[in-house]
Design a protein around this motif. Sequence first.
Motif, PDB file in Angstrom:
ATOM      1  N   LYS A  77      -5.728 -13.778  10.081  1.00 50.29           N
ATOM      2  CA  LYS A  77      -4.486 -14.555   9.936  1.00 50.29           C
ATOM      3  C   LYS A  77      -3.712 -14.158   8.682  1.00 50.29           C
ATOM      4  O   LYS A  77      -3.118 -14.994   7.999  1.00 50.29           O
ATOM      5  CB  LYS A  77      -4.764 -16.056   9.922  1.00 50.29           C
ATOM      6  N   LYS A  78      -3.735 -12.854   8.369  1.00 49.36           N
ATOM      7  CA  LYS A  78      -2.989 -12.326   7.233  1.00 49.36           C
ATOM      8  C   LYS A  78      -1.778 -11.567   7.754  1.00 49.36           C
ATOM      9  O   LYS A  78      -1.806 -11.004   8.845  1.00 49.36           O
ATOM     10  CB  LYS A  78      -3.866 -11.391   6.392  1.00 49.36           C
ATOM     11  N   MET A  79      -0.721 -11.535   6.959  1.00 42.69           N
ATOM     12  CA  MET A  79       0.478 -10.802   7.337  1.00 42.69           C
ATOM     13  C   MET A  79       0.253  -9.306   7.188  1.00 42.69           C
ATOM     14  O   MET A  79      -0.437  -8.856   6.270  1.00 42.69           O
ATOM     15  CB  MET A  79       1.660 -11.178   6.444  1.00 42.69           C
ATOM     16  N   LEU A  80       0.865  -8.560   8.071  1.00 46.05           N
ATOM     17  CA  LEU A  80       0.949  -7.107   7.955  1.00 46.05           C
ATOM     18  C   LEU A  80       2.420  -6.763   8.079  1.00 46.05           C
ATOM     19  O   LEU A  80       3.056  -7.050   9.096  1.00 46.05           O
ATOM     20  CB  LEU A  80       0.139  -6.404   9.038  1.00 46.05           C
ATOM     21  N   VAL A  81       2.961  -6.202   7.009  1.00 50.02           N
ATOM     22  CA  VAL A  81       4.387  -5.907   6.947  1.00 50.02           C
ATOM     23  C   VAL A  81       4.556  -4.449   6.570  1.00 50.02           C
ATOM     24  O   VAL A  81       3.862  -3.949   5.682  1.00 50.02           O
ATOM     25  CB  VAL A  81       5.081  -6.809   5.886  1.00 50.02           C
ATOM     26  N   THR A  82       5.459  -3.761   7.250  1.00 53.65           N
ATOM     27  CA  THR A  82       5.816  -2.396   6.865  1.00 53.65           C
ATOM     28  C   THR A  82       7.331  -2.284   6.824  1.00 53.65           C
ATOM     29  O   THR A  82       8.042  -2.946   7.580  1.00 53.65           O
ATOM     30  CB  THR A  82       5.250  -1.327   7.833  1.00 53.65           C
ATOM     31  N   TYR A  83       7.785  -1.441   5.925  1.00 49.87           N
ATOM     32  CA  TYR A  83       9.219  -1.174   5.797  1.00 49.87           C
ATOM     33  C   TYR A  83       9.724  -0.602   7.121  1.00 49.87           C
ATOM     34  O   TYR A  83       9.074   0.215   7.758  1.00 49.87           O
ATOM     35  CB  TYR A  83       9.452  -0.184   4.661  1.00 49.87           C
ATOM     36  N   GLY A  84      10.893  -1.055   7.545  1.00 52.22           N
ATOM     37  CA  GLY A  84      11.491  -0.552   8.774  1.00 52.22           C
ATOM     38  C   GLY A  84      11.160  -1.380  10.000  1.00 52.22           C
ATOM     39  O   GLY A  84      11.695  -1.140  11.074  1.00 52.22           O
TER      40      GLY A  84
ATOM     41  N   VAL B 282       1.346  -5.195   2.620  1.00 46.30           N
ATOM     42  CA  VAL B 282       2.669  -4.606   2.807  1.00 46.30           C
ATOM     43  C   VAL B 282       2.541  -3.109   2.560  1.00 46.30           C
ATOM     44  O   VAL B 282       1.975  -2.697   1.548  1.00 46.30           O
ATOM     45  CB  VAL B 282       3.715  -5.196   1.831  1.00 46.30           C
ATOM     46  N   ALA B 283       3.045  -2.313   3.472  1.00 43.42           N
ATOM     47  CA  ALA B 283       2.984  -0.858   3.335  1.00 43.42           C
ATOM     48  C   ALA B 283       4.385  -0.283   3.486  1.00 43.42           C
ATOM     49  O   ALA B 283       5.251  -0.866   4.145  1.00 43.42           O
ATOM     50  CB  ALA B 283       2.054  -0.246   4.379  1.00 43.42           C
ATOM     51  N   ALA B 284       4.585   0.868   2.877  1.00 43.97           N
ATOM     52  CA  ALA B 284       5.883   1.534   2.953  1.00 43.97           C
ATOM     53  C   ALA B 284       6.197   1.976   4.381  1.00 43.97           C
ATOM     54  O   ALA B 284       7.357   2.106   4.750  1.00 43.97           O
ATOM     55  CB  ALA B 284       5.921   2.726   1.997  1.00 43.97           C
TER      56      ALA B 284
ATOM     57  N   ARG C  22      10.215   5.905  -4.065  1.00 40.12           N
ATOM     58  CA  ARG C  22      10.811   5.491  -2.786  1.00 40.12           C
ATOM     59  C   ARG C  22       9.876   4.526  -2.061  1.00 40.12           C
ATOM     60  O   ARG C  22      10.318   3.519  -1.513  1.00 40.12           O
ATOM     61  CB  ARG C  22      11.102   6.708  -1.903  1.00 40.12           C
ATOM     62  N   GLN C  23       8.589   4.838  -2.062  1.00 37.61           N
ATOM     63  CA  GLN C  23       7.632   3.942  -1.408  1.00 37.61           C
ATOM     64  C   GLN C  23       7.609   2.576  -2.092  1.00 37.61           C
ATOM     65  O   GLN C  23       7.523   1.540  -1.427  1.00 37.61           O
ATOM     66  CB  GLN C  23       6.237   4.559  -1.405  1.00 37.61           C
TER      67      GLN C  23
ATOM     68  N   MET D  22       0.847  -1.156   0.000  1.00 40.53           N
ATOM     69  CA  MET D  22       0.000   0.000   0.000  1.00 40.53           C
ATOM     70  C   MET D  22       0.901   1.230   0.000  1.00 40.53           C
ATOM     71  O   MET D  22       1.824   1.336   0.787  1.00 40.53           O
ATOM     72  CB  MET D  22      -0.887   0.005   1.253  1.00 40.53           C
ATOM     73  N   ARG D  23       0.617   2.116  -0.935  1.00 38.74           N
ATOM     74  CA  ARG D  23       1.343   3.386  -0.997  1.00 38.74           C
ATOM     75  C   ARG D  23       0.293   4.489  -1.012  1.00 38.74           C
ATOM     76  O   ARG D  23      -0.775   4.340  -1.579  1.00 38.74           O
ATOM     77  CB  ARG D  23       2.210   3.459  -2.243  1.00 38.74           C
ATOM     78  N   ARG D  24       0.628   5.612  -0.360  1.00 41.01           N
ATOM     79  CA  ARG D  24      -0.301   6.729  -0.309  1.00 41.01           C
ATOM     80  C   ARG D  24       0.487   8.014  -0.222  1.00 41.01           C
ATOM     81  O   ARG D  24       1.513   8.073   0.435  1.00 41.01           O
ATOM     82  CB  ARG D  24      -1.223   6.624   0.919  1.00 41.01           C
ATOM     83  N   LEU D  25       0.006   9.030  -0.908  1.00 39.38           N
ATOM     84  CA  LEU D  25       0.569  10.368  -0.798  1.00 39.38           C
ATOM     85  C   LEU D  25      -0.560  11.376  -0.874  1.00 39.38           C
ATOM     86  O   LEU D  25      -1.462  11.257  -1.682  1.00 39.38           O
ATOM     87  CB  LEU D  25       1.532  10.668  -1.953  1.00 39.38           C
TER      88      LEU D  25
END
Length: 147
Positions: A93-100, A68-70, A16-17, A1-4
């Motif tokens: 039971k789903k993954m949630l992943v974020t950069y960092g 997956v989110a930035a 970058r995202q 997921m990307r948002r601006l």
Amino acid sequence: MRRLSRVKLATSSPERQRENVLTAAASVGAHIIGWADDWEVSGATDPVTRPKPGPWLRDERGPYDGLVAAAVDRLGRNVVDCLNTGYKMRDEKKMLVTYGHDGPWELDDPADENRFTMEAWGAQMELRAIQRRNRDATTPLTTVASA
């Protein structure tokens, strides 16, 4: 997921995202099956109602294993919205992943839940600061005379 909110912001540019999302996905051995890019959409908007992630979060796009989110602040700029998204992923039971963040978020783990909540709270505080700056920029200065 990307948002601006504004596509031209260099510090969180689409490119970058994209790299951050791809890096985060690769770190957990995942691959992207679809992008939920909301450009020119405020983070104050509930992710479930946003044009691109909404259909995924409402389970209208078919099966998927996670999100997956930035960054946490790309999920939303509201603690409740971020937590609702996070708990939805956990409960399904789903993954949630974020950069960092190392690995998927484990919101049943108190330390991970606290860190996720603090990052969401930081995003909300930043939204409030942005709103205050925007309001101050449009509010005319007034002077007060003392007697």
